[in-house]
Design a protein around this motif. Structure first.
Motif, PDB file in Angstrom:
ATOM      1  N   TRP A 115       0.806  -1.217   0.000  1.00  0.00           N
ATOM      2  CA  TRP A 115       0.000   0.000   0.000  1.00  0.00           C
ATOM      3  C   TRP A 115       0.840   1.268   0.000  1.00  0.00           C
ATOM      4  O   TRP A 115       0.419   2.324   0.463  1.00  0.00           O
ATOM      5  CB  TRP A 115      -0.982   0.017   1.172  1.00  0.00           C
ATOM      6  CG  TRP A 115      -1.960  -1.109   1.115  1.00  0.00           C
ATOM      7  CD1 TRP A 115      -1.848  -2.313   1.739  1.00  0.00           C
ATOM      8  CD2 TRP A 115      -3.172  -1.160   0.381  1.00  0.00           C
ATOM      9  NE1 TRP A 115      -2.909  -3.108   1.435  1.00  0.00           N
ATOM     10  CE2 TRP A 115      -3.756  -2.416   0.603  1.00  0.00           C
ATOM     11  CE3 TRP A 115      -3.835  -0.257  -0.454  1.00  0.00           C
ATOM     12  CZ2 TRP A 115      -4.948  -2.799   0.018  1.00  0.00           C
ATOM     13  CZ3 TRP A 115      -5.024  -0.644  -1.032  1.00  0.00           C
ATOM     14  CH2 TRP A 115      -5.573  -1.896  -0.782  1.00  0.00           C
ATOM     15  N   GLY A 116       2.097   1.194  -0.454  1.00  0.00           N
ATOM     16  CA  GLY A 116       2.930   2.388  -0.596  1.00  0.00           C
ATOM     17  C   GLY A 116       3.495   2.935   0.688  1.00  0.00           C
ATOM     18  O   GLY A 116       3.917   4.091   0.752  1.00  0.00           O
ATOM     19  N   VAL A 117       3.524   2.139   1.732  1.00  0.00           N
ATOM     20  CA  VAL A 117       4.015   2.582   3.037  1.00  0.00           C
ATOM     21  C   VAL A 117       5.460   2.128   3.218  1.00  0.00           C
ATOM     22  O   VAL A 117       5.862   1.089   2.721  1.00  0.00           O
ATOM     23  CB  VAL A 117       3.124   2.000   4.164  1.00  0.00           C
ATOM     24  CG1 VAL A 117       3.662   2.353   5.532  1.00  0.00           C
ATOM     25  CG2 VAL A 117       1.694   2.480   3.995  1.00  0.00           C
ATOM     26  N   GLY A 118       6.242   2.915   3.935  1.00  0.00           N
ATOM     27  CA  GLY A 118       7.604   2.526   4.244  1.00  0.00           C
ATOM     28  C   GLY A 118       8.472   3.724   4.544  1.00  0.00           C
ATOM     29  O   GLY A 118       8.012   4.867   4.558  1.00  0.00           O
ATOM     30  N   TYR A 150      15.985  11.253   3.815  1.00  0.00           N
ATOM     31  CA  TYR A 150      15.037  10.359   4.485  1.00  0.00           C
ATOM     32  C   TYR A 150      13.656  10.596   3.899  1.00  0.00           C
ATOM     33  O   TYR A 150      13.220  11.740   3.750  1.00  0.00           O
ATOM     34  CB  TYR A 150      15.031  10.673   5.984  1.00  0.00           C
ATOM     35  CG  TYR A 150      13.961   9.968   6.778  1.00  0.00           C
ATOM     36  CD1 TYR A 150      14.169   8.686   7.271  1.00  0.00           C
ATOM     37  CD2 TYR A 150      12.750  10.595   7.057  1.00  0.00           C
ATOM     38  CE1 TYR A 150      13.195   8.045   8.019  1.00  0.00           C
ATOM     39  CE2 TYR A 150      11.771   9.957   7.803  1.00  0.00           C
ATOM     40  CZ  TYR A 150      11.992   8.681   8.279  1.00  0.00           C
ATOM     41  OH  TYR A 150      11.029   8.047   9.023  1.00  0.00           O
ATOM     42  N   ASN A 151      12.985   9.525   3.526  1.00  0.00           N
ATOM     43  CA  ASN A 151      11.619   9.601   3.024  1.00  0.00           C
ATOM     44  C   ASN A 151      10.771   8.556   3.734  1.00  0.00           C
ATOM     45  O   ASN A 151      11.138   7.382   3.768  1.00  0.00           O
ATOM     46  CB  ASN A 151      11.579   9.321   1.509  1.00  0.00           C
ATOM     47  CG  ASN A 151      12.263  10.395   0.724  1.00  0.00           C
ATOM     48  OD1 ASN A 151      11.816  11.529   0.723  1.00  0.00           O
ATOM     49  ND2 ASN A 151      13.369  10.059   0.076  1.00  0.00           N
ATOM     50  N   SER A 152       9.652   9.009   4.274  1.00  0.00           N
ATOM     51  CA  SER A 152       8.737   8.119   4.973  1.00  0.00           C
ATOM     52  C   SER A 152       7.327   8.350   4.444  1.00  0.00           C
ATOM     53  O   SER A 152       6.908   9.493   4.253  1.00  0.00           O
ATOM     54  CB  SER A 152       8.786   8.404   6.476  1.00  0.00           C
ATOM     55  OG  SER A 152       7.818   7.651   7.161  1.00  0.00           O
ATOM     56  N   SER A 153       6.599   7.270   4.211  1.00  0.00           N
ATOM     57  CA  SER A 153       5.203   7.351   3.778  1.00  0.00           C
ATOM     58  C   SER A 153       4.367   6.484   4.708  1.00  0.00           C
ATOM     59  O   SER A 153       4.732   5.340   4.985  1.00  0.00           O
ATOM     60  CB  SER A 153       5.046   6.824   2.346  1.00  0.00           C
ATOM     61  OG  SER A 153       5.805   7.580   1.456  1.00  0.00           O
ATOM     62  N   PHE A 154       3.264   7.020   5.176  1.00  0.00           N
ATOM     63  CA  PHE A 154       2.393   6.265   6.078  1.00  0.00           C
ATOM     64  C   PHE A 154       0.967   6.769   5.928  1.00  0.00           C
ATOM     65  O   PHE A 154       0.725   7.906   5.523  1.00  0.00           O
ATOM     66  CB  PHE A 154       2.873   6.396   7.526  1.00  0.00           C
ATOM     67  CG  PHE A 154       3.095   7.821   7.965  1.00  0.00           C
ATOM     68  CD1 PHE A 154       2.085   8.538   8.583  1.00  0.00           C
ATOM     69  CD2 PHE A 154       4.310   8.445   7.747  1.00  0.00           C
ATOM     70  CE1 PHE A 154       2.284   9.860   8.980  1.00  0.00           C
ATOM     71  CE2 PHE A 154       4.519   9.764   8.137  1.00  0.00           C
ATOM     72  CZ  PHE A 154       3.503  10.468   8.754  1.00  0.00           C
ATOM     73  N   TRP A 155       0.040   5.894   6.233  1.00  0.00           N
ATOM     74  CA  TRP A 155      -1.369   6.271   6.143  1.00  0.00           C
ATOM     75  C   TRP A 155      -1.788   6.996   7.405  1.00  0.00           C
ATOM     76  O   TRP A 155      -1.538   6.546   8.521  1.00  0.00           O
ATOM     77  CB  TRP A 155      -2.257   5.045   5.938  1.00  0.00           C
ATOM     78  CG  TRP A 155      -2.166   4.544   4.539  1.00  0.00           C
ATOM     79  CD1 TRP A 155      -1.389   3.508   4.100  1.00  0.00           C
ATOM     80  CD2 TRP A 155      -2.817   5.081   3.405  1.00  0.00           C
ATOM     81  NE1 TRP A 155      -1.524   3.367   2.748  1.00  0.00           N
ATOM     82  CE2 TRP A 155      -2.401   4.330   2.287  1.00  0.00           C
ATOM     83  CE3 TRP A 155      -3.700   6.139   3.195  1.00  0.00           C
ATOM     84  CZ2 TRP A 155      -2.853   4.573   1.005  1.00  0.00           C
ATOM     85  CZ3 TRP A 155      -4.149   6.371   1.905  1.00  0.00           C
ATOM     86  CH2 TRP A 155      -3.737   5.607   0.829  1.00  0.00           C
ATOM     87  N   LYS A 156      -2.405   8.142   7.235  1.00  0.00           N
ATOM     88  CA  LYS A 156      -2.939   8.936   8.339  1.00  0.00           C
ATOM     89  C   LYS A 156      -4.410   9.149   7.997  1.00  0.00           C
ATOM     90  O   LYS A 156      -4.746   9.973   7.155  1.00  0.00           O
ATOM     91  CB  LYS A 156      -2.191  10.269   8.435  1.00  0.00           C
ATOM     92  CG  LYS A 156      -2.450  11.019   9.699  1.00  0.00           C
ATOM     93  CD  LYS A 156      -1.509  12.224   9.772  1.00  0.00           C
ATOM     94  CE  LYS A 156      -1.608  12.879  11.125  1.00  0.00           C
ATOM     95  NZ  LYS A 156      -0.680  14.005  11.230  1.00  0.00           N
ATOM     96  N   GLN A 210      -7.382   8.479   5.942  1.00  0.00           N
ATOM     97  CA  GLN A 210      -7.521   8.004   4.569  1.00  0.00           C
ATOM     98  C   GLN A 210      -6.515   8.645   3.623  1.00  0.00           C
ATOM     99  O   GLN A 210      -6.615   8.499   2.412  1.00  0.00           O
ATOM    100  CB  GLN A 210      -8.950   8.264   4.078  1.00  0.00           C
ATOM    101  CG  GLN A 210      -9.967   7.437   4.825  1.00  0.00           C
ATOM    102  CD  GLN A 210     -11.361   7.591   4.222  1.00  0.00           C
ATOM    103  OE1 GLN A 210     -11.553   8.273   3.231  1.00  0.00           O
ATOM    104  NE2 GLN A 210     -12.321   6.938   4.853  1.00  0.00           N
ATOM    105  N   ASN A 211      -5.546   9.361   4.170  1.00  0.00           N
ATOM    106  CA  ASN A 211      -4.553  10.048   3.350  1.00  0.00           C
ATOM    107  C   ASN A 211      -3.169   9.442   3.548  1.00  0.00           C
ATOM    108  O   ASN A 211      -2.777   9.123   4.673  1.00  0.00           O
ATOM    109  CB  ASN A 211      -4.490  11.539   3.696  1.00  0.00           C
ATOM    110  CG  ASN A 211      -5.801  12.233   3.438  1.00  0.00           C
ATOM    111  OD1 ASN A 211      -6.439  12.015   2.420  1.00  0.00           O
ATOM    112  ND2 ASN A 211      -6.218  13.061   4.390  1.00  0.00           N
ATOM    113  N   LEU A 212      -2.438   9.322   2.450  1.00  0.00           N
ATOM    114  CA  LEU A 212      -1.052   8.890   2.527  1.00  0.00           C
ATOM    115  C   LEU A 212      -0.210  10.119   2.854  1.00  0.00           C
ATOM    116  O   LEU A 212      -0.171  11.077   2.088  1.00  0.00           O
ATOM    117  CB  LEU A 212      -0.601   8.268   1.201  1.00  0.00           C
ATOM    118  CG  LEU A 212       0.780   7.623   1.200  1.00  0.00           C
ATOM    119  CD1 LEU A 212       0.828   6.443   2.177  1.00  0.00           C
ATOM    120  CD2 LEU A 212       1.145   7.157  -0.196  1.00  0.00           C
ATOM    121  N   ASP A 213       0.427  10.116   4.004  1.00  0.00           N
ATOM    122  CA  ASP A 213       1.228  11.242   4.463  1.00  0.00           C
ATOM    123  C   ASP A 213       2.702  10.921   4.217  1.00  0.00           C
ATOM    124  O   ASP A 213       3.132   9.774   4.348  1.00  0.00           O
ATOM    125  CB  ASP A 213       0.972  11.492   5.956  1.00  0.00           C
ATOM    126  CG  ASP A 213       1.316  12.893   6.388  1.00  0.00           C
ATOM    127  OD1 ASP A 213       1.736  13.697   5.536  1.00  0.00           O
ATOM    128  OD2 ASP A 213       1.167  13.198   7.585  1.00  0.00           O
TER     129      ASP A 213
END
Length: 144
Positions: free
Chosen positions: A35-38, A50-56, A58-61
């Protein structure tokens, strides 16, 4: 003749640029999940990104950070692995396709790239110190 001279001048000015947009070596390390997280750190000879993606909700932050590194830090990291040995490693866990997570090490050198993907916390024989240092850098950048 004027056009030829102008063309020669332009090639001379713009064709011999010593500064490259792409670093000679780029090391990427982190966790890639479904789901594009990491989170990933990208390390070149002069910077760590540094790059971080996480769901907050219903939005990918996403969160990005960057800092410079010294030549000594780069040398220390570079001395912890052998690229020839790294290229012989064949790890590809494919957890991401099952909504899991993979730990990833990707090394890009000019025209060559190799990547390994493995279950988080797997120690790769011959890369233990390199993995440990990359993990330390990831935690440092997370808190930076």
């Amino acid at each position: 003749m004027k056009k030829l001279l102008l063309l020669f001048l332009m090639v001379s000015l713009f064709g011999c640029n010593d500064e490259s947009d792409n670093p000679d070596i780029l090391i990427e390390y982190g966790t890639e999940c479904g789901w594009g997280v990491g989170e990933i750190i990208s390390i070149s000879e002069d910077a760590i990104d540094y790059n971080s993606s996480f769901w907050k909700g219903q939005n990918l932050d996403t969160e990005t950070k960057s800092k410079t590194i010294s030549a000594a830090e780069w040398d220390e990291l570079s001395n912890l692995y052998n690229y020839g040995f790294f290229q012989t490693l064949d790890y590809n866990s494919m957890n991401v396709s099952f909504d899991g997570c993979d730990e990833v090490i990707r090394i890009k050198q000019i025209d060559n790239e190799h990547e390994i993907r493995y279950d988080p916390s797997t120690e790769i024989e011959g890369l233990e110190s390199f993995q440990e240092r990359l993990n330390e850098l990831l935690f440092e950048m997370r808190d930076y």
